[in-house]
Design a protein around this motif. Structure first.
Motif, PDB file in Angstrom:
ATOM      1  N   SER A 299      23.128  19.277  20.875  1.00 22.16           N
ATOM      2  CA  SER A 299      22.591  18.203  21.703  1.00 22.16           C
ATOM      3  C   SER A 299      22.831  18.532  23.168  1.00 22.16           C
TER       4      SER A 299
ATOM      5  N   GLN B  45      21.389  17.780  27.489  1.00 20.27           N
ATOM      6  CA  GLN B  45      20.658  16.927  28.422  1.00 20.27           C
ATOM      7  C   GLN B  45      19.494  17.717  29.018  1.00 20.27           C
ATOM      8  N   GLU B  46      18.434  17.012  29.317  1.00 18.08           N
ATOM      9  CA  GLU B  46      17.284  17.637  29.967  1.00 18.08           C
ATOM     10  C   GLU B  46      17.737  18.368  31.233  1.00 18.08           C
TER      11      GLU B  46
ATOM     12  N   ASP C 207      19.576  21.072  31.278  1.00 19.99           N
ATOM     13  CA  ASP C 207      20.659  21.997  30.936  1.00 19.99           C
ATOM     14  C   ASP C 207      20.076  23.293  30.378  1.00 19.99           C
TER      15      ASP C 207
ATOM     16  N   SER D 219      18.012  15.267  25.296  1.00 17.60           N
ATOM     17  CA  SER D 219      17.947  13.887  25.789  1.00 17.60           C
ATOM     18  C   SER D 219      17.415  13.866  27.215  1.00 17.60           C
TER      19      SER D 219
END
Lengths: 112, 113
Positions: A12, A14-15, A17, A111
């Motif tokens: 998972s 974050q946008e 990354d 995300s």
């Protein structure tokens, strides 16, 4: 519905990354390696490949690294976007063979 | 250019029924493959073909038969379907060149009741 993602390792991020997805292979005779992306309800889509005489290959936002010493392959995705969310498979082919051996896959969740 | 096309996309069968899955490719590829995909199992090779008129067994061939009468088509048959054959089936093809990736269709989702 589609349940290919059950029991898969999940990454998972974050946008924005950078993502790194890892894969171990077992056959020291493998000479060709491929990464595929599979979105829900779709077939695997070719991303990038690398031959055993190379240790790095770059594409658009993706880089594949090959370490033959430890039989390890990785896929790096730069500036990960929500559209990158999918299951990623590595595959390898033994020299002289016509078939691929696929890993079990890693699910990437991005995300916003 | 359609690439690899699989028909049907969905099918429900009763135990003991037979059916044929069709894979068609318009890329003039020599090699064609049939896989099944089950949760947590990845892609497992059922049968493959290295050219028109040839077939070979993969990792999980039992209960399936295949035919490659035309270069562009690869058929997968289930003679007597069993619940264990409930799966998503993928077809792939690639050219006869070293170091070329396989190109996949979007799958057939098969349920055996």
């Amino acid at each position: 519905g589609e349940s290919v993602g059950l029991h898969l390792p999940t990454l998972s991020v974050q946008e924005g990354d950078n993502s790194i997805i890892n894969c171990a292979y077992s056959n020291s005779a493998s000479d060709y390696f491929i990464w595929y992306k599979q979105e829900s309800g779709k077939g695997p889509q070719f991303i990038i490949d690398i031959r055993s005489n190379m240790d790095k290959r770059q594409g658009q936002r993706v880089t594949v690294l090959l370490n033959k010493t430890v039989k390890h392959l990785s896929l790096q995705i730069a500036a990960t976007q929500p559209g990158d969310s999918a299951v990623y498979f590595c595959a390898d082919r033994a020299a002289g063979y016509s078939t691929l051996t696929f890993g079990k896959g890693t699910m990437l969740l991005v995300s916003p | 250019n359609a690439g690899v096309t699989q028909t049907p996309k969905f099918r429900v069968l009763k135990t003991g029924q037979s059916m044929t899955l069709l894979c068609a490719q318009d890329m003039n590829h020599e090699y064609m493959y049939w896989y099944r995909q089950d949760p947590g199992m990845g892609l497992r090779l059922i049968h493959y073909s290295v050219g028109e008129g040839t077939t070979a067994k993969g990792e999980v061939p039992d209960g399936y038969n295949v035919s490659r009468l035309k270069k562009q088509n690869f058929l997968l048959g289930l003679e007597s379907a069993a619940p264990s054959q409930t799966s998503v089936y993928f077809c792939a093809s690639r050219p006869d060149s070293l170091h070329q990736p396989q190109h996949f269709g979007d799958g057939t989702r098969l349920s055996i009741l």
